[in-house]
Design a protein around this motif. Structure first.
Motif, PDB file in Angstrom:
ATOM      1  N   VAL A   1       0.852  -1.176   0.000  1.00 43.21           N
ATOM      2  CA  VAL A   1       0.000   0.000   0.000  1.00 43.21           C
ATOM      3  C   VAL A   1       0.894   1.234   0.000  1.00 43.21           C
ATOM      4  CG1 VAL A   1      -0.169   0.208   2.515  1.00 43.21           C
ATOM      5  CG2 VAL A   1      -2.054   1.021   1.072  1.00 43.21           C
ATOM      6  N   THR A   2       0.383   2.328  -0.527  1.00 42.16           N
ATOM      7  CA  THR A   2       1.139   3.581  -0.585  1.00 42.16           C
ATOM      8  C   THR A   2       0.415   4.641   0.221  1.00 42.16           C
ATOM      9  OG1 THR A   2       2.013   3.050  -2.773  1.00 42.16           O
ATOM     10  CG2 THR A   2       2.070   5.361  -2.110  1.00 42.16           C
ATOM     11  N   TYR A   3       1.181   5.332   1.064  1.00 44.05           N
ATOM     12  CA  TYR A   3       0.621   6.443   1.837  1.00 44.05           C
ATOM     13  C   TYR A   3       1.456   7.690   1.575  1.00 44.05           C
ATOM     14  CZ  TYR A   3      -0.625   9.525   5.625  1.00 44.05           C
ATOM     15  OH  TYR A   3      -1.018  10.622   6.342  1.00 44.05           O
ATOM     16  N   GLN A   4       0.774   8.759   1.130  1.00 43.33           N
ATOM     17  CA  GLN A   4       1.442  10.021   0.836  1.00 43.33           C
ATOM     18  C   GLN A   4       2.654   9.805  -0.062  1.00 43.33           C
ATOM     19  OE1 GLN A   4       0.262  12.915   1.551  1.00 43.33           O
ATOM     20  NE2 GLN A   4      -1.383  12.287   2.927  1.00 43.33           N
ATOM     21  N   GLY A   5       2.492   8.919  -1.052  1.00 39.44           N
ATOM     22  CA  GLY A   5       3.566   8.670  -1.998  1.00 39.44           C
ATOM     23  C   GLY A   5       4.620   7.704  -1.515  1.00 39.44           C
ATOM     24  N   ASN A   6       4.479   7.145  -0.303  1.00 44.27           N
ATOM     25  CA  ASN A   6       5.474   6.239   0.256  1.00 44.27           C
ATOM     26  C   ASN A   6       4.876   4.845   0.406  1.00 44.27           C
ATOM     27  OD1 ASN A   6       7.482   8.348   0.755  1.00 44.27           O
ATOM     28  ND2 ASN A   6       6.004   9.071   2.275  1.00 44.27           N
ATOM     29  N   ALA A   7       5.630   3.853  -0.049  1.00 49.62           N
ATOM     30  CA  ALA A   7       5.107   2.489  -0.107  1.00 49.62           C
ATOM     31  C   ALA A   7       5.446   1.700   1.148  1.00 49.62           C
ATOM     32  CB  ALA A   7       5.664   1.775  -1.338  1.00 49.62           C
ATOM     33  N   VAL A   8       4.494   0.882   1.569  1.00 48.47           N
ATOM     34  CA  VAL A   8       4.682  -0.078   2.655  1.00 48.47           C
ATOM     35  C   VAL A   8       4.295  -1.447   2.103  1.00 48.47           C
ATOM     36  CG1 VAL A   8       3.978  -0.801   4.958  1.00 48.47           C
ATOM     37  CG2 VAL A   8       4.159   1.631   4.426  1.00 48.47           C
ATOM     38  N   ALA A   9       5.157  -2.428   2.350  1.00 46.79           N
ATOM     39  CA  ALA A   9       4.893  -3.772   1.852  1.00 46.79           C
ATOM     40  C   ALA A   9       5.133  -4.774   2.968  1.00 46.79           C
ATOM     41  CB  ALA A   9       5.781  -4.092   0.652  1.00 46.79           C
ATOM     42  N   GLY A  10       4.542  -5.958   2.821  1.00 51.41           N
ATOM     43  CA  GLY A  10       4.745  -6.951   3.859  1.00 51.41           C
ATOM     44  C   GLY A  10       4.088  -8.266   3.533  1.00 51.41           C
ATOM     45  N   ALA A  11       4.025  -9.122   4.545  1.00 49.91           N
ATOM     46  CA  ALA A  11       3.419 -10.441   4.409  1.00 49.91           C
ATOM     47  C   ALA A  11       2.889 -10.884   5.766  1.00 49.91           C
ATOM     48  CB  ALA A  11       4.434 -11.449   3.879  1.00 49.91           C
ATOM     49  N   VAL A  12       1.792 -11.634   5.736  1.00 50.81           N
ATOM     50  CA  VAL A  12       1.189 -12.193   6.948  1.00 50.81           C
ATOM     51  C   VAL A  12       0.977 -13.683   6.722  1.00 50.81           C
ATOM     52  CG1 VAL A  12      -0.821 -12.202   8.461  1.00 50.81           C
ATOM     53  CG2 VAL A  12       0.038 -10.040   7.561  1.00 50.81           C
ATOM     54  N   ASP A  13       1.310 -14.480   7.728  1.00 47.38           N
ATOM     55  CA  ASP A  13       1.127 -15.927   7.655  1.00 47.38           C
ATOM     56  C   ASP A  13       0.484 -16.384   8.964  1.00 47.38           C
ATOM     57  OD1 ASP A  13       1.278 -18.687   7.492  1.00 47.38           O
ATOM     58  OD2 ASP A  13       3.266 -18.693   6.589  1.00 47.38           O
ATOM     59  N   LEU A  14      -0.769 -16.851   8.879  1.00 46.37           N
ATOM     60  CA  LEU A  14      -1.475 -17.379  10.039  1.00 46.37           C
ATOM     61  C   LEU A  14      -1.859 -18.815   9.737  1.00 46.37           C
ATOM     62  CD1 LEU A  14      -2.861 -17.130  12.796  1.00 46.37           C
ATOM     63  CD2 LEU A  14      -4.871 -16.206  11.624  1.00 46.37           C
ATOM     64  N   ASN A  15      -1.249 -19.740  10.468  1.00 42.97           N
ATOM     65  CA  ASN A  15      -1.470 -21.157  10.223  1.00 42.97           C
ATOM     66  C   ASN A  15      -2.242 -21.763  11.401  1.00 42.97           C
ATOM     67  OD1 ASN A  15      -1.459 -23.785   9.404  1.00 42.97           O
ATOM     68  ND2 ASN A  15       0.772 -23.996   9.308  1.00 42.97           N
ATOM     69  N   THR A  16      -3.552 -21.959  11.191  1.00 41.59           N
ATOM     70  CA  THR A  16      -4.381 -22.545  12.238  1.00 41.59           C
ATOM     71  C   THR A  16      -4.438 -24.063  12.140  1.00 41.59           C
ATOM     72  OG1 THR A  16      -6.422 -22.371  10.931  1.00 41.59           O
ATOM     73  CG2 THR A  16      -5.805 -20.470  12.266  1.00 41.59           C
ATOM     74  N   ALA A  17      -3.724 -24.637  11.167  1.00 40.58           N
ATOM     75  CA  ALA A  17      -3.699 -26.093  11.037  1.00 40.58           C
ATOM     76  C   ALA A  17      -2.773 -26.710  12.076  1.00 40.58           C
ATOM     77  CB  ALA A  17      -3.244 -26.488   9.635  1.00 40.58           C
ATOM     78  N   THR A  18      -1.891 -25.907  12.659  1.00 43.00           N
ATOM     79  CA  THR A  18      -1.010 -26.398  13.709  1.00 43.00           C
ATOM     80  C   THR A  18      -1.654 -26.173  15.067  1.00 43.00           C
ATOM     81  OG1 THR A  18       0.135 -24.267  13.929  1.00 43.00           O
ATOM     82  CG2 THR A  18       0.980 -25.817  12.297  1.00 43.00           C
ATOM     83  N   ALA A  19      -1.104 -26.810  16.079  1.00 41.93           N
ATOM     84  CA  ALA A  19      -1.593 -26.620  17.442  1.00 41.93           C
ATOM     85  C   ALA A  19      -0.384 -26.320  18.337  1.00 41.93           C
ATOM     86  CB  ALA A  19      -2.339 -27.850  17.931  1.00 41.93           C
ATOM     87  N   PRO A  20      -0.255 -25.109  18.869  1.00 49.20           N
ATOM     88  CA  PRO A  20      -1.164 -23.971  18.657  1.00 49.20           C
ATOM     89  C   PRO A  20      -0.942 -23.315  17.293  1.00 49.20           C
ATOM     90  CG  PRO A  20       0.684 -23.305  20.011  1.00 49.20           C
ATOM     91  CD  PRO A  20       0.850 -24.782  19.796  1.00 49.20           C
ATOM     92  N   SER A  21      -1.825 -22.397  16.949  1.00 44.85           N
ATOM     93  CA  SER A  21      -1.713 -21.686  15.680  1.00 44.85           C
ATOM     94  C   SER A  21      -0.422 -20.876  15.637  1.00 44.85           C
ATOM     95  CB  SER A  21      -2.915 -20.758  15.486  1.00 44.85           C
ATOM     96  OG  SER A  21      -4.113 -21.490  15.460  1.00 44.85           O
ATOM     97  N   ALA A  22       0.151 -20.770  14.438  1.00 45.55           N
ATOM     98  CA  ALA A  22       1.402 -20.037  14.251  1.00 45.55           C
ATOM     99  C   ALA A  22       1.139 -18.768  13.455  1.00 45.55           C
ATOM    100  CB  ALA A  22       2.420 -20.911  13.528  1.00 45.55           C
ATOM    101  N   PHE A  23       1.775 -17.674  13.872  1.00 44.95           N
ATOM    102  CA  PHE A  23       1.569 -16.369  13.242  1.00 44.95           C
ATOM    103  C   PHE A  23       2.928 -15.745  12.932  1.00 44.95           C
ATOM    104  CE2 PHE A  23       1.495 -11.737  13.797  1.00 44.95           C
ATOM    105  CZ  PHE A  23       0.573 -11.378  12.826  1.00 44.95           C
ATOM    106  N   ALA A  24       3.040 -15.121  11.756  1.00 43.96           N
ATOM    107  CA  ALA A  24       4.256 -14.409  11.376  1.00 43.96           C
ATOM    108  C   ALA A  24       3.870 -13.148  10.621  1.00 43.96           C
ATOM    109  CB  ALA A  24       5.163 -15.286  10.518  1.00 43.96           C
TER     110      ALA A  24
END
Length: 683
Positions: A412-435
């Motif tokens: 996404v871009t805010y005021q001409g400046n870009a922010v990028a990323g990634a989200v990983d939520l794995n609820t198939a594991t116990a407990p769920s893993a988040f990154a």
């Protein structure tokens, strides 16, 4: 010739006499005697009892009329009422002459006061499944002769009530057909439909044209074109169904529009027995093409308009087990939160602090919902408006499979400046893993804060990099197990008076972070560099450097119990701020209720040294101590260089200047004043 006419006249009289006699014989018949026969045949075929309370009546003419009243068809043995169907009156008019050739042509058929109950029991079995059907279809003798379908030119239904009761969910819905008209010139002719109905009090009006009866019975292409008004919306369907009896192979264009999305959705939610969503009161229009594409349902040319918000693209649904599949490619030139959700709804939907005073919610993650759907979604938004904040060029690639949700990448871009990323939520594991990974360069935090709060005291840009991961069944558990790094850096910004108001007005009076000169308002650098391990965030570097002052932070943030223990140590860069920088600021308390106060250690140190100086050496010694401390407390260390290069220790000690040599300054202009004070007070 006269004889011939006499014979002809005699034959005519005979025919009339026979016809009159036939009518008399037919009229003399008691058709009610057939009621039991009809009931027996129905019970043999269905295993249910049919009761005819009224009389079977026949009115003879070239178009005989048949009518019957008081018909009841029994319910299943486990049903919630004795009758599955009740019929007040049925009437039909049949053309007489076509019967001579074996054709059945019904001029009109009318049913009044029909009450049908469809229900399931606790096991999900429907009452429309007959227990004792006379013959299985595989045992029936095939009919090799030509089947002649009856021609029904017009059907009229009045006051038809259809009730559906779900024995598993315990819910009940009532659909009332106030009046329905269906007409056709023959079994191969298109049908015209007109209906007025209501569903749990919601009025529905329908007009349209349908395919023929023969197409429906032969399971051939069945065209339809329908216009309806329901729930405050205008709805249109136009297309065909290739296999109408199986409701498969459809290819339909659809459209719906209304003056208020809030009103339409609210009325729909009420019918469904669900809570109404806090949608905005905006006009809307949606259209597209829906088709049955083998194992999936595809919506192409989707176009949605709500207020000034638009959305277009395609969506595919794969209902096959074990999980629902969703494939979507969507784009929007403008997506505004104000067009979708009313402000009061957003405020009420915001998660309030929990009763235990915590910020991170302890609600379980929606594991079942994520595990029940497989999805691939590509979303591109030109302008995303979140209240007063506008973001540009949002792009998200979402994949959900087997309970694992991945957003990679999103940007996404805010005021001409870009922010990028990634989200990983794995609820198939116990407990769920988040990154979470998040990176941005040149983010104008001054504008962001100003737009969010109206406070324009900070100006500058920052770079950030977040890389953290955790495990748990809730947001609170994930935060308590978090590991990773958080680094935010800003250089060459500007800070106006009062911008550090988070320390409260009293503390700012005691520990000013700004000098009086223009250079002192310069925010040379700010560095927030935390290492997070098992829910504890400790700063590698926590620094704010202005033109006149360094503020070095130390301590830790405990994400497990949401507590703060931070010390901000001010270090003067010039003599005018030395005394004001002798008291540090300690931040304690919780995330929800932080507490700010002077650091007790530095206060005690200053008070003790001052009292000791007066007790041992008098005011002149105190003056000398003050002058000496000025020279020693001035700190011209380049903290920014150390913090930006990653060489700064947690408490800033690696960047400390070397200790000054002991001894008296060469020039001490206040020493004489101290001696004069000693003489004045007799010391």
């Amino acid at each position: 010739m006269k004889r011939f006419f006499k014979i002809l006249a005699f034959l005519g009289v005979a025919v009339v006499a026979i016809a009159v006699a036939g009518v008399a014989i037919i009229k003399s018949q008691d058709f009610n005697a057939y009621r039991s026969l009809i009931a027996e045949q129905v019970e043999a075929a269905t295993g249910r009892k049919l009761t005819i309370d009224g009389d079977l009546e026949l009115e003879l003419s070239l178009k005989p009329a048949l009518s019957v009243e008081g018909v009841t068809f029994a319910n299943a043995s486990w049903g919630t009422r004795p009758a599955m169907t009740r019929l007040e009156r049925l009437a039909a008019v049949v053309e007489l002459m076509p019967l001579l050739t074996g054709d059945v042509r019904v001029e009109w058929l009318e049913m009044v006061g029909v009450d049908v109950l469809l229900e399931t029991n606790a096991a999900g079995e429907g009452n429309w499944v007959f227990e004792n059907a006379a013959q299985d279809s595989s045992e029936m003798t095939p009919d090799t002769g030509e089947t002649r379908l009856p021609v029904v030119k017009s059907v009229r239904l009045e006051n038809v009530t259809l009730t559906y009761r779900d024995g598993i969910a315990g819910t009940e819905k009532t659909f009332v057909l106030e009046e329905v008209g269906l007409s056709a010139d023959g079994v191969d002719s298109p049908m015209k439909l007109s209906a007025e109905a209501s569903l749990d009090g919601e009025e529905i009006e329908i007009e349209g044209a349908l395919g023929s009866i023969s197409a429906l019975l032969d399971n051939k292409v069945f065209p339809l074109k329908i216009e309806a008004e329901a729930l405050g919306a205008e709805i249109q369907l136009d297309g065909s169904i290739n296999k109408p009896r199986a409701a498969r192979g459809y290819n339909l264009s659809f459209s719906a529009k209304g003056k208020s999305l809030k009103d339409v959705a609210g009325r729909g939610a009420l019918l469904a027995g669900a809570d109404a969503l806090p949608l905005a009161d905006r006009a809307f229009a949606v259209s597209g093409l829906v088709r049955d594409d083998g194992d999936r349902i595809v919506v192409d040319d989707l176009s949605l308009k709500i207020g000034e918000t638009d959305l277009s693209g395609s969506v595919s649904l794969v209902p096959a087990s074990p999980r629902l599949g969703v494939l979507a490619r969507l784009q929007s030139s403008r997506l505004a939160l104000n067009d979708l959700v009313e402000k009061s709804g957003r405020e009420s939907a915001a998660s309030p602090p929990s009763a235990d005073g915590r910020v991170f919610p302890d609600d379980p993650l929606p594991v079942d919902a994520l595990r029940g759907v497989d999805a691939t979604v590509e979303l591109a938004v030109g302008k995303l408006e979140l209240d007063d904040v506008a973001l540009d060029d949002l792009s998200v690639d979402l994949k959900l499979s087997g309970g694992r949700l991945i957003l990679r990448p999103f940007a996404v871009t805010y005021q001409g400046n870009a922010v990028a990323g990634a989200v990983d939520l794995n609820t198939a594991t116990a407990p769920s893993a988040f990154a979470l990974q998040l990176a941005g360069k040149g983010i104008d935090y001054g504008k962001l804060i100003a737009e969010a709060t109206g406070d324009a005291t900070l100006q500058g840009q920052l770079d950030m990099n977040v890389d953290v991961a955790g495990k748990g069944g809730s947001v609170r558990a994930i935060m308590a197990s978090l590991n990773g790094d958080v680094r935010i850096v800003t250089e060459n910004g500007r800070i106006e008076s009062g911008a550090l108001g988070f320390m409260s007005g009293d503390l700012l009076g005691a520990v000013p972070f700004l000098g009086s000169g223009e250079d002192s308002r310069t925010l040379k650098c700010g560095v927030i560099d935390f290492a997070v391990k098992d829910g504890i965030a400790a700063p590698r570097a926590l620094l704010i450097e202005t033109g006149g002052l360094n503020v070095v932070g130390s301590g830790e943030i405990d994400l497990r119990d949401e507590t703060l223990n931070l010390l901000f140590d001010p270090r003067a860069k010039n003599t005018s701020l030395v005394k004001m920088a002798e008291v540090g600021v300690r931040v304690t308390g919780t995330f929800l209720q932080p507490e700010f106060g002077p650091d007790a250690g530095s206060v005690v140190k200053n008070v003790t040294s001052t009292a000791l100086g007066i007790a041992t050496g008098g005011l002149s010694t105190l003056a000398e101590m003050a002058i000496s401390s000025v020279g020693n407390a001035v700190d011209d260390t380049d903290y920014c260089a150390a913090a930006l290069s990653g060489k700064m220790s947690q408490n800033g000690s690696a960047a400390q200047p070397a200790a000054q040599e002991s001894g008296e300054p060469a020039s001490n202009p206040l020493k004489g004043i101290g001696g004069a004070l000693d003489n004045l007070f007799g010391n």
